[in-house]
Design an enzyme around this catalytic site. Structure first.
Site, PDB file in Angstrom:
ATOM      1  N   GLY A 195      28.168 -45.300  75.994  1.00 43.60           N
ATOM      2  CA  GLY A 195      28.138 -44.355  77.109  1.00 43.60           C
ATOM      3  C   GLY A 195      26.730 -43.927  77.485  1.00 43.60           C
ATOM      4  N   TYR A 231      41.358 -42.606  83.935  1.00 44.76           N
ATOM      5  CA  TYR A 231      40.305 -42.518  84.951  1.00 44.76           C
ATOM      6  C   TYR A 231      40.920 -42.746  86.345  1.00 44.76           C
ATOM      7  CZ  TYR A 231      36.021 -43.766  87.486  1.00 44.76           C
ATOM      8  OH  TYR A 231      34.996 -43.828  88.405  1.00 44.76           O
ATOM      9  N   ASP A 251      31.057 -37.631  90.521  1.00 44.04           N
ATOM     10  CA  ASP A 251      30.450 -38.709  91.335  1.00 44.04           C
ATOM     11  C   ASP A 251      31.435 -39.274  92.355  1.00 44.04           C
ATOM     12  OD1 ASP A 251      31.943 -39.860  89.267  1.00 44.04           O
ATOM     13  OD2 ASP A 251      30.530 -41.495  88.897  1.00 44.04           O
ATOM     14  N   GLU A 288      30.144 -33.865  85.571  1.00 42.31           N
ATOM     15  CA  GLU A 288      31.013 -34.934  85.053  1.00 42.31           C
ATOM     16  C   GLU A 288      32.256 -35.067  85.913  1.00 42.31           C
ATOM     17  OE1 GLU A 288      29.775 -37.475  83.087  1.00 42.31           O
ATOM     18  OE2 GLU A 288      29.138 -35.766  81.878  1.00 42.31           O
ATOM     19  N   SER A 338      24.658 -46.116  78.813  1.00 48.77           N
ATOM     20  CA  SER A 338      24.346 -47.050  79.887  1.00 48.77           C
ATOM     21  C   SER A 338      23.332 -48.125  79.536  1.00 48.77           C
ATOM     22  CB  SER A 338      23.912 -46.287  81.143  1.00 48.77           C
ATOM     23  OG  SER A 338      24.362 -47.022  82.240  1.00 48.77           O
ATOM     24  N   SER A 339      23.632 -48.825  78.469  1.00 54.00           N
ATOM     25  CA  SER A 339      22.834 -50.019  78.175  1.00 54.00           C
ATOM     26  C   SER A 339      23.046 -51.052  79.272  1.00 54.00           C
ATOM     27  CB  SER A 339      23.231 -50.608  76.818  1.00 54.00           C
ATOM     28  OG  SER A 339      24.529 -51.168  76.861  1.00 54.00           O
ATOM     29  N   GLY A 383      27.438 -49.938  74.532  1.00 54.12           N
ATOM     30  CA  GLY A 383      28.821 -49.492  74.619  1.00 54.12           C
ATOM     31  C   GLY A 383      29.059 -48.087  74.105  1.00 54.12           C
ATOM     32  N   ASP A 433      24.021 -44.258  86.980  1.00 52.87           N
ATOM     33  CA  ASP A 433      23.326 -44.954  85.893  1.00 52.87           C
ATOM     34  C   ASP A 433      22.149 -45.762  86.421  1.00 52.87           C
ATOM     35  OD1 ASP A 433      25.545 -43.926  84.734  1.00 52.87           O
ATOM     36  OD2 ASP A 433      26.363 -45.831  84.012  1.00 52.87           O
ATOM     37  N   ARG A 466      20.463 -43.643  79.734  1.00 59.16           N
ATOM     38  CA  ARG A 466      20.471 -42.279  80.287  1.00 59.16           C
ATOM     39  C   ARG A 466      21.511 -41.409  79.612  1.00 59.16           C
ATOM     40  NH1 ARG A 466      25.125 -42.204  80.415  1.00 59.16           N
ATOM     41  NH2 ARG A 466      26.574 -43.096  81.920  1.00 59.16           N
TER      42      ARG A 466
HETATM   43  P1  ADP Z   1      27.193 -48.843  78.031  1.00 55.63           P
HETATM   44  O1  ADP Z   1      26.623 -49.146  79.377  1.00 55.63           O
HETATM   45  O2  ADP Z   1      27.707 -47.455  77.928  1.00 55.63           O
HETATM   46  O3  ADP Z   1      26.258 -49.157  76.907  1.00 55.63           O
HETATM   47  P2  ADP Z   1      28.954 -50.959  78.780  1.00 55.63           P
HETATM   48  O4  ADP Z   1      30.222 -51.472  78.220  1.00 55.63           O
HETATM   49  O5  ADP Z   1      28.923 -50.574  80.211  1.00 55.63           O
HETATM   50  O6  ADP Z   1      28.465 -49.769  77.838  1.00 55.63           O
HETATM   51  O7  ADP Z   1      27.830 -52.051  78.601  1.00 55.63           O
HETATM   52  C1  ADP Z   1      27.628 -52.671  77.361  1.00 55.63           C
HETATM   53  C2  ADP Z   1      27.590 -54.186  77.553  1.00 55.63           C
HETATM   54  O8  ADP Z   1      26.373 -54.547  78.254  1.00 55.63           O
HETATM   55  C3  ADP Z   1      27.512 -54.943  76.259  1.00 55.63           C
HETATM   56  O9  ADP Z   1      28.802 -55.164  75.727  1.00 55.63           O
HETATM   57  C4  ADP Z   1      26.834 -56.238  76.699  1.00 55.63           C
HETATM   58  O10 ADP Z   1      27.768 -57.086  77.339  1.00 55.63           O
HETATM   59  C5  ADP Z   1      25.862 -55.768  77.762  1.00 55.63           C
HETATM   60  N1  ADP Z   1      24.525 -55.493  77.214  1.00 55.63           N
HETATM   61  C6  ADP Z   1      23.802 -54.360  77.411  1.00 55.63           C
HETATM   62  N2  ADP Z   1      22.608 -54.444  76.786  1.00 55.63           N
HETATM   63  C7  ADP Z   1      22.555 -55.652  76.178  1.00 55.63           C
HETATM   64  C8  ADP Z   1      21.593 -56.321  75.363  1.00 55.63           C
HETATM   65  N3  ADP Z   1      20.427 -55.757  75.057  1.00 55.63           N
HETATM   66  N4  ADP Z   1      21.899 -57.563  74.919  1.00 55.63           N
HETATM   67  C9  ADP Z   1      23.066 -58.137  75.237  1.00 55.63           C
HETATM   68  N5  ADP Z   1      24.018 -57.558  75.992  1.00 55.63           N
HETATM   69  C10 ADP Z   1      23.781 -56.322  76.465  1.00 55.63           C
HETATM   70 MG    MG Z   2      27.718 -49.185  81.190  1.00 56.39          MG
END
Ligand code: ADP
Ligand code: MG
Length: 392
Positions: free
Chosen positions: A130, A228, A43, A40, A132-133, A128, A178, A34
């Site tokens: 921002g 933060y 929340d 900002e 929201s993976s 990583g 997120d 997202r």
């Molecule tokens: P963001 O949410 O902004 O991308 P975060 O630090 O909150 O950053 O989350 C990233 C972490 O989520 C990665 O370091 C990993 O641990 C985990 N992660 C997310 N997607 C995957 C993926 N496709 N495969 C493996 N780990 C993942």
């Molecule tokens: Mg995250």
């Protein structure tokens, strides 16, 4: 949405699953990353945020095994994680498996026992950055487990379960944005979320001549975590002086009336939050009414407030916003601001689709020339939320 995996010629996760485990996956689930258009640091003040799901998604292809062992292959990182599901799953190694473990534990708490499974995870959400993976992984996992356990949690409970996974298993005290948008996003819509009532309202983004340009500065200044906590404490102090539960309950007039009682720094922090809530509500109105120029102005005002009053921007983000505003309306940039917690990460710009590639190139080149660093830039329209595809 139900289709067969054979329809999914695009799904690398399904193809890799077949290669790795020698059979087709029973399920393919996916959920988006997202970007927050505006709202900002509102929340944790019980305020409003206005994110959209991006077209970049995390996909999980999976099948049950005959035991209690979970095996996860991440194509994104090349890592494999294996763990056993016992009665009360706890956080463990490797770190990244905790996003999946936490969601499984949430299902266990609901008395929806999860059995062992094999899974291949693929993602084009940058990790990583921002975007929201982490929520995309949690929500894709929750969608998968709904299908596996034959349950439906409902969107709010599903998002809250994923948020708990992030708190308790990944140790990140995030808000609800997120996981809400990754669960509830819809194509061509943004989601106005009231972080107090935890209700989301879809807001249409109908103009197909517009797109979001996301600009990752690829910098992260280490200040972020400590600052933060300080901002949260400053907001609580302001709310206490204003005698309100949260800054969401105060108006700019209330703030002016109490100015003499507030430390000047606390006053500026509160001015950002109260103003940002107003801007976010007005931005939702602008989207509905197609008032794009006003929306762009609100984005620039949000950035200035985050830079000057809240002091969470950084040189690189300020530069991106300056480069975008130099291109301006004439060159197809409607508005631009930093997005996410700050001290690095991404900026988001609302741009005319017809000029989008030229804008992307220009900002990328000028950012490199001025900083010596490469930004990563990509375009997205508002994408859809979590989905499950069953191979019945
Ligand atoms: P963001 O949410 O902004 O991308 P975060 O630090 O909150 O950053 O989350 C990233 C972490 O989520 C990665 O370091 C990993 O641990 C985990 N992660 C997310 N997607 C995957 C993926 N496709 N495969 C493996 N780990 C993942
Ligand atoms: Mg995250």
């Amino acid at each position: 949405m139900t289709t067969t995996v054979n329809d999914l010629t695009e799904s690398r996760a399904a193809r890799e699953f077949f290669k790795t485990f020698d059979s087709a996956p029973t399920w393919v689930a996916s959920a988006p990353g997202r970007v927050n258009l505006i709202g900002e640091h509102t929340d944790y003040n019980d305020g409003f945020v206005l994110p959209m799901a991006i077209e970049h998604r995390t996909t999980i292809a999976a099948s049950l095994t005959h035991d209690q062992i979970v095996t996860l292959h991440s194509l994104t990182t090349g890592d494999v994680a294996t763990f056993e599901i016992d009665d009360e799953l706890k956080p463990g190694q490797p770190e990244w498996s905790n996003y999946v473990r936490g969601v499984i534990a949430g299902f266990q708490k609901l008395k929806l026992p999860v059995k062992g499974f094999n899974a291949v995870i693929d993602s084009n959400v940058p990790l990583g950055s921002g975007l929201s993976s982490s929520a995309a992984l949690e929500v894709a996992t929750a969608s998968l487990l709904e299908a596996m356990t034959g349950s439906s949690l409902g969107p709010v409970n599903k998002a809250l379960l994923c948020q708990r996974a992030e708190h308790e298993f990944a140790g990140v005290p995030c808000g609800i944005m997120d996981q809400f948008i990754s669960t509830m996003g819809e194509k061509d819509h943004l989601l106005l979320i009231d972080c107090r009532s935890r209700q989301g309202e879809l807001v249409p983004f109908n103009d197909s001549t517009l797109e979001m340009l996301i600009i990752n500065t690829n910098v992260r200044h280490s200040l972020a975590d400590g600052e933060y906590g300080k901002r949260r404490a400053q907001c609580e102090a302001a709310a206490a002086t204003l005698n309100v539960t949260a800054l969401r309950d105060a108006t700019l007039a209330d703030l002016e009336a109490a100015k003499s009682k507030l430390d000047p720094l606390i006053y500026r922090r509160a001015r950002h939050v109260i103003g940002e809530n107003d801007r976010t509500l007005e931005a939702a109105h602008c989207l509905r009414a197609g008032q794009w120029e006003r929306l762009g102005t609100l984005m620039y005002e949000s950035h200035a407030s985050l830079r000057d009053d809240y002091e969470v921007s950084c040189e690189e983000l300020d530069l991106v916003v300056e480069l975008a505003s130099n291109i301006g309306l004439g060159g197809g940039v409607i508005g631009c601001r930093m997005t996410g917690g700050g001290f690095g990460g991404c900026a988001v710009a609302l741009v005319r689709a017809s000029e989008a590639q030229a804008i992307r190139k220009k900002i990328g080149e000028e950012y490199l020339a001025k900083t010596g660093k490469s930004a990563t830039l990509f375009l997205s329209r508002p994408g859809s939320g979590a989905a499950i595809i069953e191979n019945s």
